[in-house]
Design a protein around this motif. Structure first.
Motif, PDB file in Angstrom:
ATOM      1  N   GLU A  87       0.811  -1.211   0.000  1.00 40.61           N
ATOM      2  CA  GLU A  87       0.000   0.000   0.000  1.00 40.61           C
ATOM      3  C   GLU A  87       0.854   1.276   0.000  1.00 40.61           C
ATOM      4  O   GLU A  87       0.448   2.300  -0.520  1.00 40.61           O
ATOM      5  CB  GLU A  87      -0.964   0.023   1.198  1.00 40.61           C
ATOM      6  N   HIS A  88       2.044   1.214   0.581  1.00 37.48           N
ATOM      7  CA  HIS A  88       2.935   2.373   0.619  1.00 37.48           C
ATOM      8  C   HIS A  88       3.932   2.363  -0.538  1.00 37.48           C
ATOM      9  O   HIS A  88       4.583   3.377  -0.782  1.00 37.48           O
ATOM     10  CB  HIS A  88       3.711   2.419   1.931  1.00 37.48           C
ATOM     11  N   ASN A  89       4.102   1.202  -1.167  1.00 38.04           N
ATOM     12  CA  ASN A  89       5.052   1.019  -2.269  1.00 38.04           C
ATOM     13  C   ASN A  89       6.463   1.437  -1.852  1.00 38.04           C
ATOM     14  O   ASN A  89       7.142   2.179  -2.551  1.00 38.04           O
ATOM     15  CB  ASN A  89       4.602   1.789  -3.513  1.00 38.04           C
ATOM     16  N   GLN A  90       6.889   0.925  -0.678  1.00 38.64           N
ATOM     17  CA  GLN A  90       8.169   1.326  -0.125  1.00 38.64           C
ATOM     18  C   GLN A  90       8.765   0.201   0.721  1.00 38.64           C
ATOM     19  O   GLN A  90       8.043  -0.599   1.300  1.00 38.64           O
ATOM     20  CB  GLN A  90       7.970   2.574   0.737  1.00 38.64           C
ATOM     21  N   LYS A  91      10.106   0.167   0.809  1.00 37.34           N
ATOM     22  CA  LYS A  91      10.820  -0.817   1.617  1.00 37.34           C
ATOM     23  C   LYS A  91      11.011  -0.296   3.034  1.00 37.34           C
ATOM     24  O   LYS A  91      11.147   0.915   3.246  1.00 37.34           O
ATOM     25  CB  LYS A  91      12.210  -1.092   1.029  1.00 37.34           C
ATOM     26  N   TYR A  92      11.035  -1.242   3.994  1.00 34.69           N
ATOM     27  CA  TYR A  92      11.210  -0.878   5.391  1.00 34.69           C
ATOM     28  C   TYR A  92      12.095  -1.890   6.098  1.00 34.69           C
ATOM     29  O   TYR A  92      12.188  -3.046   5.696  1.00 34.69           O
ATOM     30  CB  TYR A  92       9.861  -0.842   6.128  1.00 34.69           C
ATOM     31  N   SER A  93      12.706  -1.455   7.213  1.00 36.72           N
ATOM     32  CA  SER A  93      13.431  -2.361   8.095  1.00 36.72           C
ATOM     33  C   SER A  93      12.462  -2.879   9.155  1.00 36.72           C
ATOM     34  O   SER A  93      11.332  -2.397   9.260  1.00 36.72           O
ATOM     35  CB  SER A  93      14.610  -1.643   8.746  1.00 36.72           C
ATOM     36  N   LEU A  94      12.904  -3.821   9.967  1.00 38.59           N
ATOM     37  CA  LEU A  94      12.048  -4.402  10.999  1.00 38.59           C
ATOM     38  C   LEU A  94      11.607  -3.346  12.016  1.00 38.59           C
ATOM     39  O   LEU A  94      10.437  -3.298  12.403  1.00 38.59           O
ATOM     40  CB  LEU A  94      12.762  -5.553  11.704  1.00 38.59           C
ATOM     41  N   SER A  95      12.516  -2.486  12.427  1.00 41.42           N
ATOM     42  CA  SER A  95      12.153  -1.456  13.413  1.00 41.42           C
ATOM     43  C   SER A  95      11.142  -0.467  12.838  1.00 41.42           C
ATOM     44  O   SER A  95      10.235  -0.022  13.538  1.00 41.42           O
ATOM     45  CB  SER A  95      13.403  -0.722  13.901  1.00 41.42           C
ATOM     46  N   GLU A  96      11.270  -0.135  11.558  1.00 44.19           N
ATOM     47  CA  GLU A  96      10.306   0.765  10.928  1.00 44.19           C
ATOM     48  C   GLU A  96       8.924   0.117  10.828  1.00 44.19           C
ATOM     49  O   GLU A  96       7.906   0.784  11.034  1.00 44.19           O
ATOM     50  CB  GLU A  96      10.791   1.166   9.533  1.00 44.19           C
ATOM     51  N   ILE A  97       8.892  -1.179  10.536  1.00 46.73           N
ATOM     52  CA  ILE A  97       7.620  -1.909  10.451  1.00 46.73           C
ATOM     53  C   ILE A  97       6.921  -1.920  11.809  1.00 46.73           C
ATOM     54  O   ILE A  97       5.721  -1.671  11.902  1.00 46.73           O
ATOM     55  CB  ILE A  97       7.843  -3.353   9.950  1.00 46.73           C
ATOM     56  N   THR A  98       7.665  -2.183  12.872  1.00 47.81           N
ATOM     57  CA  THR A  98       7.043  -2.217  14.198  1.00 47.81           C
ATOM     58  C   THR A  98       6.516  -0.838  14.589  1.00 47.81           C
ATOM     59  O   THR A  98       5.464  -0.732  15.214  1.00 47.81           O
ATOM     60  CB  THR A  98       8.016  -2.741  15.268  1.00 47.81           C
TER      61      THR A  98
END
Length: 94
Positions: free
Chosen positions: A75-86
């Motif tokens: 939905e955001h069309n973007q990559k994230y790290s684990l901390s950003e996801i949490t």
């Protein structure tokens, strides 16, 4: 006809499962497949699909040495790290 051999089944990430335990969700395990008679591999990501209270699809790719952000939110069309996801999941509290 293309023939694939499953090399590895990717397990869901326990930290993501802990973060989404309060939501309604489905998990689809990922796989690493080898295309027979070639040297090509196909990676199907682990998919975490949150359906309530919001709609969010998180894809987790097998990490490699190049990328330090193995998560992708459709939905955001973007990559994230684990901390950003949490952090994103904490903001979605209902």
């Amino acid at each position: 006809m293309l023939e694939f051999k499953t090399m590895e089944t990717l397990k869901p990430n326990n930290e993501i499962l802990e973060a989404i335990k309060n939501y309604t969700y489905k998990v689809k395990k990922g796989t690493v497949k080898h295309l027979l008679h070639t040297n090509l591999q196909v990676i199907e990501p682990t998919e975490y699909q949150i359906t309530y209270p919001t709609t969010l699809t998180i894809l987790e790719y097998k990490i490699n040495e190049i990328s330090n952000k193995p998560f992708f939110i459709k939905e955001h069309n973007q990559k994230y790290s684990l901390s950003e996801i949490t952090q994103i999941l904490k903001k979605l509290k209902f």
